[in-house]
Design a protein around this motif. Sequence first.
Motif, mmCIF file in Angstrom:
data_model
loop_
_atom_site.group_PDB
_atom_site.id
_atom_site.type_symbol
_atom_site.label_atom_id
_atom_site.label_comp_id
_atom_site.label_asym_id
_atom_site.label_seq_id
_atom_site.Cartn_x
_atom_site.Cartn_y
_atom_site.Cartn_z
ATOM 1 N N GLY A 149 0.819 -1.213 0.000
ATOM 2 C CA GLY A 149 0.000 0.000 0.000
ATOM 3 C C GLY A 149 0.846 1.253 0.000
ATOM 4 N N LEU A 150 1.916 1.269 0.788
ATOM 5 C CA LEU A 150 2.810 2.432 0.844
ATOM 6 C C LEU A 150 3.536 2.630 -0.489
ATOM 7 N N ALA A 151 3.945 1.525 -1.119
ATOM 8 C CA ALA A 151 4.623 1.608 -2.419
ATOM 9 C C ALA A 151 3.692 2.179 -3.489
ATOM 10 N N ILE A 152 2.415 1.806 -3.394
ATOM 11 C CA ILE A 152 1.437 2.324 -4.354
ATOM 12 C C ILE A 152 1.263 3.838 -4.177
ATOM 13 N N LEU A 153 1.252 4.280 -2.933
ATOM 14 C CA LEU A 153 1.157 5.725 -2.663
ATOM 15 C C LEU A 153 2.344 6.476 -3.263
ATOM 16 N N ILE A 154 3.536 5.903 -3.122
ATOM 17 C CA ILE A 154 4.742 6.522 -3.689
ATOM 18 C C ILE A 154 4.656 6.537 -5.216
ATOM 19 N N SER A 155 4.096 5.465 -5.785
ATOM 20 C CA SER A 155 3.957 5.371 -7.248
ATOM 21 C C SER A 155 3.100 6.509 -7.795
ATOM 22 N N GLU A 156 2.090 6.889 -7.010
ATOM 23 C CA GLU A 156 1.189 7.958 -7.452
ATOM 24 C C GLU A 156 1.866 9.328 -7.475
ATOM 25 N N LEU A 157 2.981 9.449 -6.785
ATOM 26 C CA LEU A 157 3.690 10.731 -6.721
ATOM 27 C C LEU A 157 4.590 10.963 -7.937
#
Length: 297
Positions: free
Chosen positions: A176-184
């Motif tokens: 989930g945290l990696a996905i948030l970073i991907s969105e940035l």
Amino acid sequence: MSSLDYKNFEKNNIHVLRQAQFIASMNVTFYLVISISKIIIGSVAKSTALKADGYNGATDTLAYLIIIMGIAFAKRPKNQEHRFGYAKAETISTLITSILIIETSFWVIWKGIIDWINNSSEKPDSLAAVIGIGSGILTFTIFLLNNYFAKKIQSKPLLASSEDQKWDSITAVLTGLAILISELGFPWIDKLTAIVIGLLMFRTGLFILNSSAFKLIDGFSNELLNQVKLELEKFNQIEKIVKINGREYENDIYISAIVKVDYHLTVNDTMDLTKNMKNYLQRKYGIFELDVQYVSE
């Protein structure tokens, strides 16, 4: 451990197996719902990492189904062809589970690499991050419950699966945290996370494979065997432990030993000695099966 006769021990084992089977059944339902949700939402939200985590959960669903079948088979009573019972069925189910995890890990790694090459600029939706973190927290809660009950009933397949579940919860949160970073603006992190999940699955599968294979070929802890040897040497009638072996059938431990005694000991003396050693090992280590051969000069 309190003193029990072997029939009561066997009845207790059947009760433990039924409890383990029930817990495994509950886990099948949990993993089925979670893994299907991750795969569907991962596809909709265009997150390779969440889909990979979903496939990881799917292998756990099948793993628990295999464990249930193994436990059901292990409950069969001893017979002439299987004098040690069917307890190794649990170990075999764990071995099959590990192979399944390893096979799926290769597929997840390959899919992550392909998606990285073909869709490296595609960002996942934030919904995937919410599902990843939320499922991780929920999975960790289930892990705590499973670990508690697995230790309480001393079910080794459930303990192995609960450890896998702990890593599943950590992986889900990190996904989930990696996905948030991907969105940035770093969409490649989503694909890289999928590959890392595959590698973690491979590591877990390999660990379980080594452990279950060790038991299937009658591997036994040298530390425990040395402890048992030292305990038997405390009996005054024993001059020397010539040879000692151990084997483990899930919760059952079998010890066989060749011991040297004084030639003046009668048959009745050796029978009493065997009984005393068996009772002692039963109380201290929960070992109900002891086969002793006596030799003298």
